[in-house]
Design a protein around this motif. Sequence first.
Motif, PDB file in Angstrom:
ATOM      1  N   SER A 354       0.824  -1.220   0.000  1.00 26.87           N
ATOM      2  CA  SER A 354       0.000   0.000   0.000  1.00 26.87           C
ATOM      3  C   SER A 354       0.856   1.267   0.000  1.00 26.87           C
ATOM      4  CB  SER A 354      -0.947   0.008   1.206  1.00 26.87           C
ATOM      5  OG  SER A 354      -0.208   0.107   2.409  1.00 26.87           O
ATOM      6  N   ASN A 355       2.110   1.141   0.454  1.00 29.21           N
ATOM      7  CA  ASN A 355       3.009   2.304   0.502  1.00 29.21           C
ATOM      8  C   ASN A 355       4.118   2.253  -0.543  1.00 29.21           C
ATOM      9  OD1 ASN A 355       1.963   3.775   2.895  1.00 29.21           O
ATOM     10  ND2 ASN A 355       2.523   1.888   3.959  1.00 29.21           N
ATOM     11  N   LYS A 356       4.077   1.259  -1.424  1.00 25.67           N
ATOM     12  CA  LYS A 356       5.186   1.043  -2.356  1.00 25.67           C
ATOM     13  C   LYS A 356       5.402   2.227  -3.294  1.00 25.67           C
ATOM     14  CE  LYS A 356       7.091  -2.382  -5.553  1.00 25.67           C
ATOM     15  NZ  LYS A 356       8.320  -2.652  -4.791  1.00 25.67           N
ATOM     16  N   LYS A 383       2.791   4.454 -10.523  1.00 26.44           N
ATOM     17  CA  LYS A 383       1.636   4.508  -9.633  1.00 26.44           C
ATOM     18  C   LYS A 383       0.621   3.437 -10.000  1.00 26.44           C
ATOM     19  CE  LYS A 383      -1.632   7.778  -7.588  1.00 26.44           C
ATOM     20  NZ  LYS A 383      -2.085   9.197  -7.570  1.00 26.44           N
ATOM     21  N   MET A 384       0.355   3.301 -11.300  1.00 28.04           N
ATOM     22  CA  MET A 384      -0.601   2.304 -11.758  1.00 28.04           C
ATOM     23  C   MET A 384      -0.065   0.889 -11.494  1.00 28.04           C
ATOM     24  SD  MET A 384      -3.552   1.771 -13.069  1.00 28.04           S
ATOM     25  CE  MET A 384      -4.004   3.364 -13.793  1.00 28.04           C
ATOM     26  N   GLY A 385       1.244   0.688 -11.714  1.00 27.51           N
ATOM     27  CA  GLY A 385       1.849  -0.614 -11.493  1.00 27.51           C
ATOM     28  C   GLY A 385       1.793  -1.034 -10.038  1.00 27.51           C
ATOM     29  N   CYS A 386       2.070  -0.100  -9.137  1.00 24.63           N
ATOM     30  CA  CYS A 386       2.010  -0.404  -7.702  1.00 24.63           C
ATOM     31  C   CYS A 386       0.588  -0.722  -7.270  1.00 24.63           C
ATOM     32  CB  CYS A 386       2.563   0.775  -6.893  1.00 24.63           C
ATOM     33  SG  CYS A 386       4.341   1.020  -7.070  1.00 24.63           S
ATOM     34  N   ARG A 387      -0.363   0.016  -7.835  1.00 29.62           N
ATOM     35  CA  ARG A 387      -1.765  -0.233  -7.504  1.00 29.62           C
ATOM     36  C   ARG A 387      -2.193  -1.609  -8.013  1.00 29.62           C
ATOM     37  NH1 ARG A 387      -5.616  -0.392  -4.065  1.00 29.62           N
ATOM     38  NH2 ARG A 387      -7.715  -0.202  -4.952  1.00 29.62           N
ATOM     39  N   ARG A 388      -1.768  -1.971  -9.221  1.00 29.49           N
ATOM     40  CA  ARG A 388      -2.103  -3.293  -9.764  1.00 29.49           C
ATOM     41  C   ARG A 388      -1.509  -4.394  -8.890  1.00 29.49           C
ATOM     42  NH1 ARG A 388      -1.107  -1.338 -15.599  1.00 29.49           N
ATOM     43  NH2 ARG A 388      -3.209  -1.111 -16.438  1.00 29.49           N
ATOM     44  N   GLU A 390      -0.831  -4.279  -5.722  1.00 29.46           N
ATOM     45  CA  GLU A 390      -1.581  -4.344  -4.459  1.00 29.46           C
ATOM     46  C   GLU A 390      -2.912  -5.049  -4.657  1.00 29.46           C
ATOM     47  OE1 GLU A 390      -3.276  -1.350  -0.944  1.00 29.46           O
ATOM     48  OE2 GLU A 390      -2.599  -0.530  -2.867  1.00 29.46           O
ATOM     49  N   VAL A 391      -3.633  -4.696  -5.718  1.00 23.43           N
ATOM     50  CA  VAL A 391      -4.947  -5.293  -5.976  1.00 23.43           C
ATOM     51  C   VAL A 391      -4.819  -6.782  -6.266  1.00 23.43           C
ATOM     52  CG1 VAL A 391      -6.881  -5.345  -7.601  1.00 23.43           C
ATOM     53  CG2 VAL A 391      -6.013  -3.150  -6.760  1.00 23.43           C
ATOM     54  N   LEU A 392      -3.864  -7.148  -7.124  1.00 18.74           N
ATOM     55  CA  LEU A 392      -3.706  -8.548  -7.501  1.00 18.74           C
ATOM     56  C   LEU A 392      -3.208  -9.394  -6.329  1.00 18.74           C
ATOM     57  CD1 LEU A 392      -2.236  -8.169 -11.101  1.00 18.74           C
ATOM     58  CD2 LEU A 392      -4.484  -9.052 -10.464  1.00 18.74           C
ATOM     59  N   ALA A 393      -2.395  -8.804  -5.470  1.00 20.74           N
ATOM     60  CA  ALA A 393      -1.937  -9.536  -4.286  1.00 20.74           C
ATOM     61  C   ALA A 393      -3.116  -9.891  -3.389  1.00 20.74           C
ATOM     62  CB  ALA A 393      -0.908  -8.715  -3.524  1.00 20.74           C
ATOM     63  N   ASN A 394      -4.009  -8.942  -3.184  1.00 20.83           N
ATOM     64  CA  ASN A 394      -5.165  -9.202  -2.331  1.00 20.83           C
ATOM     65  C   ASN A 394      -6.126 -10.202  -2.971  1.00 20.83           C
ATOM     66  OD1 ASN A 394      -5.319  -7.443   0.268  1.00 20.83           O
ATOM     67  ND2 ASN A 394      -4.466  -6.068  -1.293  1.00 20.83           N
ATOM     68  N   ASP A 403      -6.821 -15.183   5.307  1.00 21.70           N
ATOM     69  CA  ASP A 403      -7.557 -14.199   6.109  1.00 21.70           C
ATOM     70  C   ASP A 403      -7.039 -12.812   5.769  1.00 21.70           C
ATOM     71  OD1 ASP A 403      -9.119 -12.957   7.939  1.00 21.70           O
ATOM     72  OD2 ASP A 403      -7.896 -13.487   9.686  1.00 21.70           O
ATOM     73  N   VAL A 404      -7.562 -12.217   4.692  1.00 19.35           N
ATOM     74  CA  VAL A 404      -7.106 -10.927   4.236  1.00 19.35           C
ATOM     75  C   VAL A 404      -7.879  -9.828   4.938  1.00 19.35           C
ATOM     76  CG1 VAL A 404      -6.810  -9.431   2.219  1.00 19.35           C
ATOM     77  CG2 VAL A 404      -6.551 -11.918   1.996  1.00 19.35           C
ATOM     78  N   GLU A 405      -7.141  -8.857   5.473  1.00 18.00           N
ATOM     79  CA  GLU A 405      -7.774  -7.721   6.126  1.00 18.00           C
ATOM     80  C   GLU A 405      -8.054  -6.643   5.088  1.00 18.00           C
ATOM     81  OE1 GLU A 405      -5.428  -6.366   9.339  1.00 18.00           O
ATOM     82  OE2 GLU A 405      -5.332  -8.308  10.348  1.00 18.00           O
ATOM     83  N   CYS A 406      -9.301  -6.242   4.959  1.00 13.87           N
ATOM     84  CA  CYS A 406      -9.675  -5.225   3.985  1.00 13.87           C
ATOM     85  C   CYS A 406      -9.488  -3.832   4.583  1.00 13.87           C
ATOM     86  CB  CYS A 406     -11.110  -5.410   3.541  1.00 13.87           C
ATOM     87  SG  CYS A 406     -11.408  -7.018   2.782  1.00 13.87           S
TER      88      CYS A 406
END
Length: 406
Positions: A354-356, A383-388, A390-394, A403-406
Amino acid sequence: MIKNETEKPEKIEKRNQHFVPRFYLKYFVDAEKKFYRYDFLYNGEQLPSRVFYETQCHRKFFYGEDGILEEKLSNKEGEWASACRKVIAGESLCEADKALLKEFVLYQKQRTSDNHNRIREDRESIIREWTRMLYASKGWKYDDVAENFCKKRASEGTSPAENVLLASKMLEYINDLGLLIVHYSTDNVLLTTDSPVVTLNPFMRFQGFGYGCIGIVFLMPISPRHLLILYDDCLYKKYRGCTYFESNNEKEVKQINRYEMIHAERMFFTADKRNLDLLDDEVMGYREREEKRRKAQYIGPEGSPRLIMTQAEGIDYYYELPYTRLPREYHRIPYNCREAIPRSYDKRMAEKLSNKYKVLRITQIFPTNEENKKLLPSKTELKMGCRRMEVLANLYWKERDCDVEC
């Protein structure tokens, strides 16, 4: 007295302890129980020789003179051999068989001379650097006595037996991997080596070789016709749930053999002489690059505190296998935005993702060379790559029912 290795031995004594088991090597021999052996140590100065399989891949008291670990491994090899025979016969595999095959791959990875030497060399590099700094602070000259001390401490600090015993603790990290057996109905056949388990990570290449990382892949020829693949089936989904797959891809067999040649510590073995033709300048070049890459590197002036970098295992050579092809959405993540996330949810890793972008935005180094600058992603792409990522990891963790914390 040990006979010439080209002569069939009457008995292999317990002192000759194998780091690649005889039952496995036997699958790659001809009708005379021999295969061609190529030894990279001689750099082509010696012709490949036909040798008996029993005489290969052993060291005197490799696991210890008491023979305890050698005896335990011999017992396990009986179970692993049974599972391998089922694979070669094309029989259905139960969950216990699959567990044995995973165990065999992991233990084989841990027990080789190559793995032991890699760990020892890394440890020796660290001890040497500590000793150099100590000597510099005292005004002493770093000499041959100090060098020999470093080598001795490194050898005492690790052993083949210790590496094997670690395998039992590592099993939990690969039990979740998928298992696929590819049967090749091709003219070309698979070869094997003195270090037959190749580890890849198409997602992270040189950074994701932890056994618990996303994207990890193990390749191991089980016979000249069978390739065993352990893979992250939550990432590579095309053959998920499939145990056996038939292939007639001639190029694929050759490329896997090149993987094996490049990854080998010193020798490869094959009953098919045509495989010797695969050994070319390109393969030798990759082997030389790997030899240089695996050596420790240092940042900072000698004699002062320096950063030691030991290289992750992996080979620079890459051929995209259909069984481990990355999904399109992962291809779209720039390499420097990717993370070797654990396959199990990790809260600290989630926070890091989330902070990458904030970190990359500050630390991204832009070269003055315009040509090199074109190779780097823009801030928007970062920015887009870091967001992708994060999203794909979750999404990945949720698919694994973590047990993923949202």
